[in-house]
Design a protein around this motif. Structure first.
Motif, PDB file in Angstrom:
ATOM      1  N   GLU A  51      -9.570   6.473  12.112  1.00  0.00           N
ATOM      2  CA  GLU A  51     -10.569   5.425  12.248  1.00  0.00           C
ATOM      3  C   GLU A  51     -10.244   4.198  11.411  1.00  0.00           C
ATOM      4  N   THR A  52      -9.119   4.225  10.685  1.00  0.00           N
ATOM      5  CA  THR A  52      -8.801   3.074   9.848  1.00  0.00           C
ATOM      6  C   THR A  52      -8.389   1.891  10.722  1.00  0.00           C
ATOM      7  N   ILE A  53      -8.691   0.695  10.243  1.00  0.00           N
ATOM      8  CA  ILE A  53      -8.349  -0.513  10.989  1.00  0.00           C
ATOM      9  C   ILE A  53      -6.834  -0.643  11.100  1.00  0.00           C
ATOM     10  N   GLU A  54      -6.127  -0.281  10.022  1.00  0.00           N
ATOM     11  CA  GLU A  54      -4.671  -0.389  10.040  1.00  0.00           C
ATOM     12  C   GLU A  54      -4.066   0.489  11.125  1.00  0.00           C
ATOM     13  N   PHE A  55      -4.559   1.719  11.234  1.00  0.00           N
ATOM     14  CA  PHE A  55      -4.054   2.634  12.261  1.00  0.00           C
ATOM     15  C   PHE A  55      -4.296   2.047  13.654  1.00  0.00           C
ATOM     16  N   LYS A  56      -5.502   1.537  13.871  1.00  0.00           N
ATOM     17  CA  LYS A  56      -5.831   0.944  15.175  1.00  0.00           C
ATOM     18  C   LYS A  56      -4.965  -0.280  15.458  1.00  0.00           C
ATOM     19  N   LEU A  72      -3.344  -8.545  16.494  1.00  0.00           N
ATOM     20  CA  LEU A  72      -3.433  -9.646  15.526  1.00  0.00           C
ATOM     21  C   LEU A  72      -4.777  -9.635  14.806  1.00  0.00           C
ATOM     22  N   THR A  73      -5.839  -9.508  15.573  1.00  0.00           N
ATOM     23  CA  THR A  73      -7.184  -9.471  14.980  1.00  0.00           C
ATOM     24  C   THR A  73      -7.329  -8.293  14.026  1.00  0.00           C
ATOM     25  N   LEU A  74      -6.796  -7.143  14.437  1.00  0.00           N
ATOM     26  CA  LEU A  74      -6.904  -5.939  13.611  1.00  0.00           C
ATOM     27  C   LEU A  74      -6.057  -6.040  12.343  1.00  0.00           C
ATOM     28  N   PHE A  75      -4.849  -6.595  12.461  1.00  0.00           N
ATOM     29  CA  PHE A  75      -4.006  -6.765  11.270  1.00  0.00           C
ATOM     30  C   PHE A  75      -4.657  -7.725  10.270  1.00  0.00           C
ATOM     31  N   GLU A  76      -5.272  -8.778  10.781  1.00  0.00           N
ATOM     32  CA  GLU A  76      -5.955  -9.724   9.895  1.00  0.00           C
ATOM     33  C   GLU A  76      -7.091  -9.027   9.152  1.00  0.00           C
ATOM     34  N   ALA A  77      -7.867  -8.221   9.883  1.00  0.00           N
ATOM     35  CA  ALA A  77      -8.985  -7.510   9.260  1.00  0.00           C
ATOM     36  C   ALA A  77      -8.471  -6.474   8.250  1.00  0.00           C
ATOM     37  N   ASN A 117      -9.032  -6.377   4.091  1.00  0.00           N
ATOM     38  CA  ASN A 117      -9.641  -5.223   3.430  1.00  0.00           C
ATOM     39  C   ASN A 117      -8.746  -4.589   2.368  1.00  0.00           C
ATOM     40  N   THR A 118      -7.433  -4.584   2.631  1.00  0.00           N
ATOM     41  CA  THR A 118      -6.532  -3.811   1.766  1.00  0.00           C
ATOM     42  C   THR A 118      -5.545  -4.655   0.962  1.00  0.00           C
ATOM     43  N   GLN A 119      -5.279  -5.863   1.434  1.00  0.00           N
ATOM     44  CA  GLN A 119      -4.289  -6.755   0.797  1.00  0.00           C
ATOM     45  C   GLN A 119      -2.886  -6.129   0.764  1.00  0.00           C
ATOM     46  N   LYS A 120      -2.573  -5.267   1.717  1.00  0.00           N
ATOM     47  CA  LYS A 120      -1.233  -4.685   1.798  1.00  0.00           C
ATOM     48  C   LYS A 120      -0.272  -5.726   2.376  1.00  0.00           C
ATOM     49  N   PRO A 121       0.734  -6.157   1.629  1.00  0.00           N
ATOM     50  CA  PRO A 121       1.607  -7.248   2.080  1.00  0.00           C
ATOM     51  C   PRO A 121       2.329  -6.981   3.401  1.00  0.00           C
ATOM     52  N   ILE A 160       5.262 -18.710  10.730  1.00  0.00           N
ATOM     53  CA  ILE A 160       5.992 -19.209   9.560  1.00  0.00           C
ATOM     54  C   ILE A 160       5.114 -19.165   8.318  1.00  0.00           C
ATOM     55  N   SER A 161       3.887 -19.635   8.453  1.00  0.00           N
ATOM     56  CA  SER A 161       2.953 -19.630   7.328  1.00  0.00           C
ATOM     57  C   SER A 161       2.708 -18.205   6.830  1.00  0.00           C
ATOM     58  N   THR A 162       2.545 -17.273   7.760  1.00  0.00           N
ATOM     59  CA  THR A 162       2.277 -15.878   7.408  1.00  0.00           C
ATOM     60  C   THR A 162       3.481 -15.230   6.736  1.00  0.00           C
ATOM     61  N   LEU A 163       4.680 -15.505   7.246  1.00  0.00           N
ATOM     62  CA  LEU A 163       5.894 -14.929   6.662  1.00  0.00           C
ATOM     63  C   LEU A 163       6.153 -15.484   5.261  1.00  0.00           C
ATOM     64  N   ASN A 164       5.895 -16.760   5.073  1.00  0.00           N
ATOM     65  CA  ASN A 164       6.052 -17.343   3.736  1.00  0.00           C
ATOM     66  C   ASN A 164       5.046 -16.739   2.756  1.00  0.00           C
ATOM     67  N   GLU A 165       3.854 -16.468   3.247  1.00  0.00           N
ATOM     68  CA  GLU A 165       2.848 -15.817   2.402  1.00  0.00           C
ATOM     69  C   GLU A 165       3.326 -14.422   2.016  1.00  0.00           C
ATOM     70  N   TYR A 166       3.909 -13.707   2.985  1.00  0.00           N
ATOM     71  CA  TYR A 166       4.429 -12.368   2.692  1.00  0.00           C
ATOM     72  C   TYR A 166       5.478 -12.421   1.580  1.00  0.00           C
ATOM     73  N   LEU A 167       6.399 -13.389   1.665  1.00  0.00           N
ATOM     74  CA  LEU A 167       7.491 -13.477   0.694  1.00  0.00           C
ATOM     75  C   LEU A 167       7.009 -13.795  -0.714  1.00  0.00           C
ATOM     76  N   THR A 168       5.796 -14.306  -0.849  1.00  0.00           N
ATOM     77  CA  THR A 168       5.258 -14.558  -2.198  1.00  0.00           C
ATOM     78  C   THR A 168       4.673 -13.295  -2.809  1.00  0.00           C
ATOM     79  N   LYS A 169       4.540 -12.229  -2.006  1.00  0.00           N
ATOM     80  CA  LYS A 169       3.845 -11.036  -2.475  1.00  0.00           C
ATOM     81  C   LYS A 169       4.765  -9.839  -2.710  1.00  0.00           C
ATOM     82  N   GLU A 170       5.832  -9.687  -1.910  1.00  0.00           N
ATOM     83  CA  GLU A 170       6.769  -8.586  -2.133  1.00  0.00           C
ATOM     84  C   GLU A 170       8.089  -8.892  -1.446  1.00  0.00           C
TER      85      GLU A 170
END
Length: 240
Positions: free
Chosen positions: A129-134, A148-153, A157-161, A181-191
């Motif tokens: 039932e987790t959003i990530e699994f869905k 996309l909507t589910l990954f954003e949610a 909730n979890t802030q998993k990079p 591009i914006s999302t990938l750059n955000e990822y690179l700032t986290k891990e």
């Protein structure tokens, strides 16, 4: 500048920085413009394919005609001349078909595939039932809008990079490279676990935007610190 001229200059690769900005803005905000662009993209690909097929047919007809003449005359010197002519035309056709500049969009379509789900593989019969699994369920079904909507949610909730990497892939699949591009750059700032993958998809994002110089920059980044997609990167850098 009118919208048709913007699309025309995109395919000619002659957009100025200001026109590029206007083009990108229209792609993301004007649904009619985006439809016109997609239609022109499909049309360009169809024309290119048709030209290639016509050239192949002409070459085959020429070879057939020369071969028949040689058979009728049974002359060895003529056979050598005919073979030379066929060879010349074959080489010309080869270089025309294989060295014809390939558009950024063609290259993107050839090399892009969404990154596989290596984080939470879906086991048949498994449920959660987790959003990530869905989100990953939708992702593996190629339902990218819902994913996309589910990954954003899930990320909120979890802030998993790593969820940002998959969110970016959804955006690319939905032809939203600027947001990717914006999302990938955000990822690179986290891990940096998927640093090479993020740079690979940044290169593809800029390729989708027809920004070849930026695309090459990120492909070279991957080559500097990883063997990931090594063969594909060498091919792309040669084509760009």
């Amino acid at each position: 500048m009118d919208k048709f001229s913007l699309i025309e200059k995109y395919f000619e690769d002659t957009l100025s920085p200001k026109e590029r900005e206007e083009f990108d803005s229209l792609i993301n905000t004007d649904s009619e413009f985006k439809k016109d662009f997609e239609f022109q993209t499909n049309l360009q690909q169809a024309i290119q394919q048709n030209k290639r097929e016509e050239l192949k047919k002409e070459l085959q007809d020429l070879e057939f005609s020369i071969t028949n003449k040689v058979k009728k005359k049974s002359a060895f010197p003529l056979l050598k001349v005919a073979a030379s002519i066929v060879l010349i035309f074959s080489l010309g056709a080869y270089f025309l078909l294989n060295n014809n500049p390939t558009s950024s969009e063609d290259l993107f379509q050839e090399y892009y595939s969404p990154y596989e789900n290596v984080v939470q593989p879906i086991v048949r019969g498994e449920s959660s039932e987790t959003i990530e699994f869905k989100a990953f369920i939708s992702y593996e079904k190629q339902e990218y809008k819902g994913a996309l909507t589910l990954f954003e949610a899930a990320y909120n909730n979890t802030q998993k990079p790593h969820l940002l990497l998959y969110k970016a892939n959804c955006l690319l699949s939905l032809q939203q490279p600027e947001q990717a591009i914006s999302t990938l750059n955000e990822y690179l700032t986290k891990e940096e676990i998927f640093k090479d993958k993020a740079n690979w998809y940044l290169g593809l994002s800029y390729l989708q935007l027809n920004n070849k110089e930026q695309a090459k920059k990120y492909f070279k980044n991957v080559r500097e610190f990883s063997e990931y997609k090594n063969k594909e990167i060498e091919e792309l850098l040669n084509k760009l």
